[in-house]
Design an enzyme around this catalytic site. Structure first.
Site, mmCIF file in Angstrom:
data_model
loop_
_atom_site.group_PDB
_atom_site.id
_atom_site.type_symbol
_atom_site.label_atom_id
_atom_site.label_comp_id
_atom_site.label_asym_id
_atom_site.label_seq_id
_atom_site.Cartn_x
_atom_site.Cartn_y
_atom_site.Cartn_z
ATOM 1 N N ARG A 102 -18.052 51.703 -20.813
ATOM 2 C CA ARG A 102 -19.373 51.682 -21.468
ATOM 3 C C ARG A 102 -19.341 51.117 -22.892
ATOM 4 N NH1 ARG A 102 -19.699 56.569 -18.415
ATOM 5 N NH2 ARG A 102 -21.237 56.354 -16.740
ATOM 6 N N LYS B 288 -24.152 37.633 -28.474
ATOM 7 C CA LYS B 288 -24.412 37.344 -27.069
ATOM 8 C C LYS B 288 -23.088 37.203 -26.325
ATOM 9 C CE LYS B 288 -28.830 34.874 -26.870
ATOM 10 N NZ LYS B 288 -29.440 33.573 -26.511
ATOM 11 N N GLU C 199 -23.674 21.618 -31.176
ATOM 12 C CA GLU C 199 -24.330 22.846 -31.637
ATOM 13 C C GLU C 199 -24.700 22.745 -33.123
ATOM 14 O OE1 GLU C 199 -25.451 25.135 -29.835
ATOM 15 O OE2 GLU C 199 -24.246 25.252 -28.006
ATOM 16 N N LYS D 129 -27.254 29.827 -38.147
ATOM 17 C CA LYS D 129 -27.167 30.806 -37.057
ATOM 18 C C LYS D 129 -27.317 32.223 -37.588
ATOM 19 C CE LYS D 129 -26.205 32.123 -32.745
ATOM 20 N NZ LYS D 129 -25.056 31.750 -31.929
ATOM 21 N N GLU E 38 -33.455 38.411 -29.595
ATOM 22 C CA GLU E 38 -34.206 37.271 -29.078
ATOM 23 C C GLU E 38 -35.589 37.639 -28.545
ATOM 24 O OE1 GLU E 38 -33.307 33.773 -25.916
ATOM 25 O OE2 GLU E 38 -31.645 34.281 -27.249
ATOM 26 N N ARG F 31 -35.286 33.871 -32.618
ATOM 27 C CA ARG F 31 -33.936 33.537 -32.174
ATOM 28 C C ARG F 31 -33.947 32.592 -30.981
ATOM 29 N NH1 ARG F 31 -28.555 37.308 -31.168
ATOM 30 N NH2 ARG F 31 -27.327 35.634 -30.239
ATOM 31 N N ASN G 279 -32.000 28.042 -28.740
ATOM 32 C CA ASN G 279 -31.763 27.519 -27.398
ATOM 33 C C ASN G 279 -32.235 26.076 -27.232
ATOM 34 O OD1 ASN G 279 -30.568 29.823 -26.003
ATOM 35 N ND2 ASN G 279 -32.531 30.812 -26.350
ATOM 36 N N HIS H 263 -30.734 23.850 -24.569
ATOM 37 C CA HIS H 263 -29.936 24.655 -23.650
ATOM 38 C C HIS H 263 -30.596 24.849 -22.286
ATOM 39 C CE1 HIS H 263 -27.552 25.303 -27.187
ATOM 40 N NE2 HIS H 263 -26.728 26.092 -26.549
ATOM 41 N N HIS I 34 -28.024 23.824 -19.690
ATOM 42 C CA HIS I 34 -27.480 24.807 -18.752
ATOM 43 C C HIS I 34 -27.798 24.418 -17.304
ATOM 44 C CE1 HIS I 34 -27.102 28.421 -21.765
ATOM 45 N NE2 HIS I 34 -26.235 27.461 -21.981
ATOM 46 N N HIS J 171 -20.020 21.808 -22.187
ATOM 47 C CA HIS J 171 -21.196 22.482 -22.728
ATOM 48 C C HIS J 171 -21.852 21.629 -23.816
ATOM 49 C CE1 HIS J 171 -23.902 25.586 -24.087
ATOM 50 N NE2 HIS J 171 -23.403 25.494 -25.316
#
Length: 363
Positions: A123, A145, A187, A229, A239, A243, A247, A250, A254, A267
């Site tokens: 956990r 993330k 990025e 960032k 997000e 935020r 993306n 992306h 993606h 990427h």
């Protein structure tokens, strides 16, 4: 060097943490002993190539701890539930428990995989991000993330799990092949497009210094890009709003990575092509001029980043975008540039508009 003189930027969020810049790997242990309580056991998760380059340097500062090192194969395909299960089995054999501290030593894949492992093992156990690639230093290690992939899409299974700290040693960038540098540049240029026109112009004006790996210019590049960032994450840790602007490129990128099964496009290359597709879509919606689209394409091209992709089916790519995590109620939510240095969240992009943008970047 000493704790008092280490350069850092603080992420001010619900779970605040420092991003240290230009600090030696060997000095992480000093930080841990002075700032993090009840650590006896450390688990370093990395891949073999990074371990050979940097694990001994890192362990020099960890002599006061029991340390285990686990390596996983390199590559985006390793961000899987299967690899997570194998990692868990190996960790249990090392005696990992709730007091163990995980150090993610590597690039974006290691940061995501090791971070997700830390977030779900018993956990949740403590995590330090030690990014060794440009992409990880300017982007993926910051913001909490963590995720693994699913056949339906990239990073579908993940969580927000902030580290205790991000520990960035600029000297790890010296070993990067240019293909890895390109991933980070995509990025960094994205950050400039989102919120920093001056940074965009910095990339335009410092082409030779960046290509020649001028140390002071690289340090400025990483610091300024990281700051974008950090500012954005500090405003919106999970997000719910601003935020999402991070993306940019992306949703398209993606989809391309997933459609190509993470082979033949990195990427950074996916993000680069995605940025161009988003720019064409923004131009079609009156948010920017074609001259600005060309300016973006030119900047990406001078650093060796692609602006088109061959042989892809735009309809298949459009279908892949249905699983994007930003989507709401069946609507595709896209991040679009509004000129250079500003971005907006667009909730009214039609499939025909998105398809037309894909066609612009498929050669």
């Amino acid at each position: 060097m000493g704790l008092a003189t280490w350069q850092k930027i603080n992420v001010e969020a619900n779970s605040p943490y420092p991003v240290f810049l230009g600090v030696p790997l060997e000095e992480l242990g000093e930080y841990l002993s002075s700032q993090i309580e009840e650590v006896e056991h450390i688990l370093i998760i990395t891949n073999q190539a990074v371990a050979e380059l940097y694990s001994e340097r890192l362990k020099q500062g960890l002599l006061d701890y029991r340390v285990n090192l686990l390596t996983v194969p390199a590559g985006e395909m390793e961000k899987s539930l299967e690899r997570l299960s194998q990692l868990t089995t190996a960790a249990l054999r090392c005696g990992v428990d709730r007091k163990t501290l995980v150090i993610a030593l590597g690039g974006g894949v290691i940061g995501d995989l090791a971070g997700f492992f830390a977030s779900v093992f018993m956990r949740g156990i403590r995590l330090i991000q030690v990014p060794t690639t440009l992409l990880a230093q300017v982007d993926s290690s910051i913001g909490g993330k963590v995720a693994v992939n699913h056949p339906a899409g990239k990073n579908i299974l993940g969580s927000f799990y902030p580290p205790l700290a991000v520990w960035t040693d600029f000297t790890t960038l010296e070993s990067l092949p240019w293909s890895e540098v390109e991933n980070g540049l995509a990025e960094s240029i994205k950050h400039a497009l989102i919120a920093d026109l001056d940074l965009f112009e910095f990339f335009e004006n410092q082409e030779e210094n960046i290509k020649q790996r001028n140390p002071s210019i690289w340090q400025e590049m990483v610091t300024r890009s990281s700051a974008v960032k950090v500012r954005t994450v500090s405003q919106d840790e999970q997000e719910h709003g601003v935020r999402a602007l991070l993306n940019l490129g992306h949703s398209f990128g993606h989809a391309l990575e997933t459609e190509m099964n993470y082979h033949g496009v990195t990427h950074g290359q996916g993000v680069s092509i995605g940025i161009v597709a988003a720019a064409f879509l923004a131009s079609a919606k009156g948010l920017m001029t074609l001259a600005e689209v060309d300016r973006i394409k030119h900047l990406l091209s001078i650093y060796g980043l692609p602006t088109t992709i061959k042989g892809q089916d735009p309809q298949a790519l459009l279908q892949r975008m249905k699983t994007d995590k930003k989507n709401q109620g069946g609507r595709k939510i896209l991040i679009l540039p509004q000129g250079i240095g500003r971005t907006v969240i667009s909730k009214d992009c039609t499939d025909s508009e998105i398809l037309a943008a894909w066609i612009q970047v498929i050669s």
